[in-house]
Design an enzyme around this catalytic site. Structure first.
Site, short mmCIF file in Angstrom:
data_model
loop_
_atom_site.label_atom_id
_atom_site.label_comp_id
_atom_site.label_asym_id
_atom_site.label_seq_id
_atom_site.Cartn_x
_atom_site.Cartn_y
_atom_site.Cartn_z
N PRO A 61 36.91 63.38 38.61
CA PRO A 61 35.42 62.47 39.07
C PRO A 61 34.73 62.77 37.79
O PRO A 61 34.56 63.84 37.27
CB PRO A 61 35.03 63.48 40.11
CG PRO A 61 36.26 63.98 40.76
CD PRO A 61 37.28 64.35 39.58
N GLU A 62 34.05 61.41 37.33
CA GLU A 62 33.27 61.59 36.42
C GLU A 62 31.82 61.16 36.65
O GLU A 62 31.65 61.32 37.88
CB GLU A 62 33.80 60.67 35.10
CG GLU A 62 35.15 60.88 34.56
CD GLU A 62 35.85 60.06 33.72
OE1 GLU A 62 35.19 59.00 33.11
OE2 GLU A 62 37.12 60.39 33.42
#
Length: 274
Positions: free
Chosen positions: A2-3
């Site tokens: 996840p960014e």
């Protein structure tokens, strides 16, 4: 992993349930994450009211401070983590390691690879070792081409690797670094110190635009990431280069190439990115 868009979407999804809620307890089924979940966490936070949920880089910061003392719960999704809002009493499944109990609801961390984190600090959150050294937030107005140009003078590192250095800029990550460099027309192998101010202005704008589009699309749901309500994002359907090695460029038709940089895959169009 996840960014920034996925973490910010998670923050927006959980905050309506957390802000103003009183913590009624915690439940830990696996303490061994990236760092061990504190043994006395329940005693420290049970009974506290959550003021707000903020984000710094890829860290979610739950403000549990009161009139007597500061207090922050620090959450990180690691490589494969996600947070869900569920009804209290929902049985934990495989890879679901931590519940923050909120009366009739709970916040649950699912983390198959156990690279996430659940930590606590009673001090100034800005001075916490995980937070203090973080770089610029790319969605803030102060993040622009002049900033990138100034911090890259004399740097020989490839520009793509610089974008993934959290001490310089936070949260861009591999997917959005690839996409932003494509839209700015910059080859990911270009030494950061050789990129001109004008091209950094284009890159800063591309980063902001790419992240904004990803937020609007609900992020990129790859592997284990889901929203706090269990839904998925669909920005991966809009990727121009990431994960498209060998496929034709959406702009010029040239096959997309892949290479390894810093143990991560980079994707680029050899015609559009110079």
């Amino acid at each position: 992993m996840p960014e920034l868009p996925e973490v910010e979407i998670t923050r927006r999804g959980i905050e309506p349930y957390l802000a103003g809620a009183i913590i009624t307890g915690v439940r830990v089924s696996e303490r061994r994450l990236r760092w061990p979940i504190p043994v006395r966490l329940a005693a420290r936070i049970t009974g506290r009211r959550i003021a707000r949920v903020s984000r710094r880089g890829k860290y979610l910061l739950i403000d549990c401070g009161d009139n007597k003392s500061a207090g922050w719960l620090i959450l990180h999704l690691g490589m494969s983590g996600s947070l869900r809002i569920l009804d209290a009493g929902t049985a934990a499944g495989r890879h679901e390691h931590f519940d923050l109990l909120l009366g009739k609801k709970l916040l649950r961390l699912r983390d198959p690879r156990r690279f996430g984190a659940v930590l606590w600090t009673g001090g100034d959150i800005a001075q916490h070792p995980l937070i203090a050294g973080l770089g610029a937030e790319p969605l803030q107005k102060s993040f622009n081409g002049k900033f990138l140009h100034a911090v890259t003078r004399a740097r020989k590192v490839a520009v793509k690797l610089l974008l993934m250095n959290a001490n310089i800029v936070v949260g861009v990550g591999n997917i959005y670094a690839n996409e932003s460099l494509f839209h700015a027309g910059i080859n990911p192998r270009t030494p950061a110190g050789r990129v001109s101010l004008a091209r950094y202005e284009a890159l800063a704008a591309a980063i902001k635009s790419t992240l904004a589009q990803a937020l609007a699309a609900g992020g990129s749901s790859l592997r284990d990431f889901v929203h706090s309500d269990g839904g998925s994002g669909y920005f991966q359907q809009q990727h121009y280069v990431y994960g498209r090695a060998g496929l034709p460029c959406r702009v010029c038709g040239t096959p997309i190439r892949a290479l390894r940089q810093g143990q991560r895959s980079s994707f680029f169009c050899p015609s559009c990115q110079k």
